[in-house]
Design an enzyme around this catalytic site. Structure first.
Site, mmCIF file in Angstrom:
data_model
loop_
_atom_site.group_PDB
_atom_site.id
_atom_site.type_symbol
_atom_site.label_atom_id
_atom_site.label_comp_id
_atom_site.label_asym_id
_atom_site.label_seq_id
_atom_site.Cartn_x
_atom_site.Cartn_y
_atom_site.Cartn_z
ATOM 1 N N GLY A 10 1.102 -1.233 -0.082
ATOM 2 C CA GLY A 10 0.011 0.054 -0.145
ATOM 3 C C GLY A 10 0.878 1.129 -0.171
ATOM 4 O O GLY A 10 2.216 1.215 0.006
ATOM 5 N N TYR A 125 -16.466 3.349 7.045
ATOM 6 C CA TYR A 125 -14.941 3.374 7.033
ATOM 7 C C TYR A 125 -14.536 3.914 8.400
ATOM 8 O O TYR A 125 -13.990 3.518 8.932
ATOM 9 C CB TYR A 125 -14.633 4.239 5.757
ATOM 10 C CG TYR A 125 -13.094 4.497 6.000
ATOM 11 C CD1 TYR A 125 -12.141 3.316 5.821
ATOM 12 C CD2 TYR A 125 -12.587 5.717 6.224
ATOM 13 C CE1 TYR A 125 -10.676 3.674 5.896
ATOM 14 C CE2 TYR A 125 -11.207 6.021 6.341
ATOM 15 C CZ TYR A 125 -10.400 4.950 5.812
ATOM 16 O OH TYR A 125 -8.857 5.311 6.235
HETATM 17 N N1 LIG Z 1 -5.388 7.134 1.992
HETATM 18 C C1 LIG Z 1 -5.691 7.984 2.712
HETATM 19 O O1 LIG Z 1 -6.089 8.980 2.476
HETATM 20 C C2 LIG Z 1 -5.659 7.774 4.445
HETATM 21 C C3 LIG Z 1 -6.160 8.635 5.200
HETATM 22 C C4 LIG Z 1 -6.117 8.736 6.526
HETATM 23 C C5 LIG Z 1 -5.659 7.508 7.102
HETATM 24 N N2 LIG Z 1 -5.358 6.557 6.367
HETATM 25 C C6 LIG Z 1 -4.718 5.102 7.178
HETATM 26 O O2 LIG Z 1 -3.631 4.999 6.632
HETATM 27 C C7 LIG Z 1 -3.227 3.526 6.546
HETATM 28 C C8 LIG Z 1 -2.497 3.474 5.301
HETATM 29 O O3 LIG Z 1 -3.350 3.702 4.257
HETATM 30 P P1 LIG Z 1 -2.772 3.487 2.575
HETATM 31 O O4 LIG Z 1 -3.426 4.860 1.987
HETATM 32 O O5 LIG Z 1 -1.346 3.245 2.558
HETATM 33 O O6 LIG Z 1 -3.696 2.348 2.334
HETATM 34 P P2 LIG Z 1 -3.639 1.676 0.927
HETATM 35 O O7 LIG Z 1 -2.686 2.237 0.184
HETATM 36 O O8 LIG Z 1 -5.002 1.426 0.480
HETATM 37 O O9 LIG Z 1 -2.905 0.064 1.370
HETATM 38 C C9 LIG Z 1 -3.482 -0.872 2.225
HETATM 39 C C10 LIG Z 1 -2.915 -2.008 1.835
HETATM 40 O O10 LIG Z 1 -3.454 -3.094 2.769
HETATM 41 C C11 LIG Z 1 -3.721 -3.956 1.903
HETATM 42 N N3 LIG Z 1 -5.010 -4.912 2.460
HETATM 43 C C12 LIG Z 1 -6.281 -4.746 2.257
HETATM 44 N N4 LIG Z 1 -7.130 -5.637 2.870
HETATM 45 C C13 LIG Z 1 -6.024 -6.507 3.465
HETATM 46 C C14 LIG Z 1 -6.022 -7.989 4.183
HETATM 47 N N5 LIG Z 1 -7.301 -8.454 4.406
HETATM 48 N N6 LIG Z 1 -4.967 -8.564 4.423
HETATM 49 C C15 LIG Z 1 -3.754 -8.002 3.986
HETATM 50 N N7 LIG Z 1 -3.605 -6.843 3.581
HETATM 51 C C16 LIG Z 1 -4.802 -6.191 3.207
HETATM 52 C C17 LIG Z 1 -4.289 -3.571 0.483
HETATM 53 O O11 LIG Z 1 -4.284 -4.401 -0.420
HETATM 54 P P3 LIG Z 1 -5.196 -4.279 -1.732
HETATM 55 O O12 LIG Z 1 -4.712 -2.906 -2.503
HETATM 56 O O13 LIG Z 1 -4.976 -5.640 -2.545
HETATM 57 O O14 LIG Z 1 -6.586 -4.118 -1.150
HETATM 58 C C18 LIG Z 1 -3.002 -2.367 0.443
HETATM 59 O O15 LIG Z 1 -1.822 -3.151 -0.059
HETATM 60 C C19 LIG Z 1 -4.515 2.973 6.739
HETATM 61 O O16 LIG Z 1 -4.683 2.567 8.102
HETATM 62 C C20 LIG Z 1 -5.484 4.172 6.333
HETATM 63 O O17 LIG Z 1 -6.954 3.559 6.977
HETATM 64 C C21 LIG Z 1 -5.406 6.272 4.957
#
Ligand SMILES: NC(=O)c1ccc[n+]([C@@H]2O[C@H](COP(=O)([O-])OP(=O)(O)OC[C@H]3O[C@@H](n4cnc5c(N)ncnc54)[C@H](OP(=O)(O)O)[C@@H]3O)[C@@H](O)[C@H]2O)c1
Length: 279
Positions: A10, A125
């Site tokens: 991710g 979410y």
């Molecule tokens: N993105 C934002 O704007 C944002 C804002 C605030 C907080 N956050 C938090 O910051 C953290 C990192 O976010 P990010 O943007 O880096 O997330 P991301 O790019 O969506 O990456 C999440 C990763 O987790 C994997 N994943 C999903 N379900 C899974 C499972 N069952 N088992 C193992 N891996 C799994 C996904 O795989 P797939 O891609 O194959 O599903 C993806 O590689 C998260 O906790 C998110 O809630 C994000």
């Protein structure tokens, strides 16, 4: 340092893996499809084998709109799996570093949200992430970091805007009544390491410095990419997205900032991101 990272492909996960390689960590990096965080046995086995000192849980169900239709799937990854991680982290004596979101707030504030402000998520979410925070807090050694509006290698708002611009869009219509703090995954990864190295525990807000709305963010992206395409402000209602979002979810990062220095301004972070991802 022995480190296990979930969600390693991710946006944040990739940044953490790169940082960890540079720092000579012994790394166990996992993601779908070979590792499913919702598989209790797989999680227990991975952690028991690695015996990590630190677990970074960068995996999450992050599709905010899809979560409205798939609450079970969102809660399974964002909440129930975190409970498994917390209990196995305790078993091996690891620090659990868990990520959460500005979307745990309802956006009614008129000043930035502090760690002790009461959460009140509007979306599935947001509710699943709040449950995840509670689960992570049950680990004896935990660090819970809320961040916002993340961009890093992967699909994100910057890429959505870039795609429209490269596709020849004559104007962009972007929501202007939601305010937050864009954050670069690489800066966040460094901040997490800083917190771990400082021996910090508990709940922290971490984001790049400055705030904007999505339209302002889009204007900066277009300008930095050299496009003079007009960005038209639209309302949340006009955008018509399925999941409700907070109107104002600016995070107050004073607690983190007091440990050292604040993260750089988001515009500067965006410039670094665009340089790193330019084709
Ligand atoms: N993105 C934002 O704007 C944002 C804002 C605030 C907080 N956050 C938090 O910051 C953290 C990192 O976010 P990010 O943007 O880096 O997330 P991301 O790019 O969506 O990456 C999440 C990763 O987790 C994997 N994943 C999903 N379900 C899974 C499972 N069952 N088992 C193992 N891996 C799994 C996904 O795989 P797939 O891609 O194959 O599903 C993806 O590689 C998260 O906790 C998110 O809630 C994000």
């Amino acid at each position: 340092m022995r480190v296990l990272i979930t969600g390693a492909r991710g946006q944040l996960g990739r940044a953490l893996v790169d940082l960890g390689r540079g720092q000579g960590w012994q790394l166990w990096a996992y993601d779908l499809p070979e590792f499913d965080l919702t598989d209790v046995g797989a999680v227990q086995e991975a952690v028991r084998t690695a015996q990590p000192e630190v677990i970074f849980n960068a995996a999450a169900f992050t599709a905010v709109d899809r979560a409205e239709e798939e609450p079970e799937a969102a809660f399974a990854v964002n909440a129930r799996a975190v409970a498994t991680l917390a209990s196995v982290a305790d078993e091996v004596g690891a620090l659990l570093v868990h990520l959460s979101t500005d979307y745990v707030f309802d956006g009614q504030n008129s000043r930035p949200y502090r760690e002790d402000d009461p959460p009140n998520p509007l979306s599935v979410y947001g509710r699943s992430k709040l449950e995840g925070e509670k689960a992570a807090a049950r680990a004896s050694k935990h660090l819970i970091v809320r961040t916002s509006w993340l961009f890093g290698r992967g699909w994100n708002f910057v890429e959505a805007i870039r795609k429209q611009l490269l596709g020849g869009a004559r104007q962009l219509r972007v929501v202007a009544d939601q305010f937050g703090r864009p954050t670069y995954a690489e800066d966040l990864a460094e901040a997490l390491v800083r917190l771990v190295n400082a021996g910090a525990y508990g709940l922290f807000h971490v984001a790049n410095t400055g705030e904007t709305n999505w339209a302002g963010f889009a204007r900066e992206i277009a300008a930095q990419l050299g496009f003079s395409v007009p960005v038209v402000d639209i309302s949340t209602e006009e955008a018509g997205r399925p999941a409700p979002r907070p109107r104002y979810s600016v995070l107050d990062t004073a607690k983190f900032d007091s440990l050292g220095q604040p993260l750089p301004p988001w515009q500067e972070a965006l410039a670094r991101y665009l340089r790193a991802t330019s084709r």
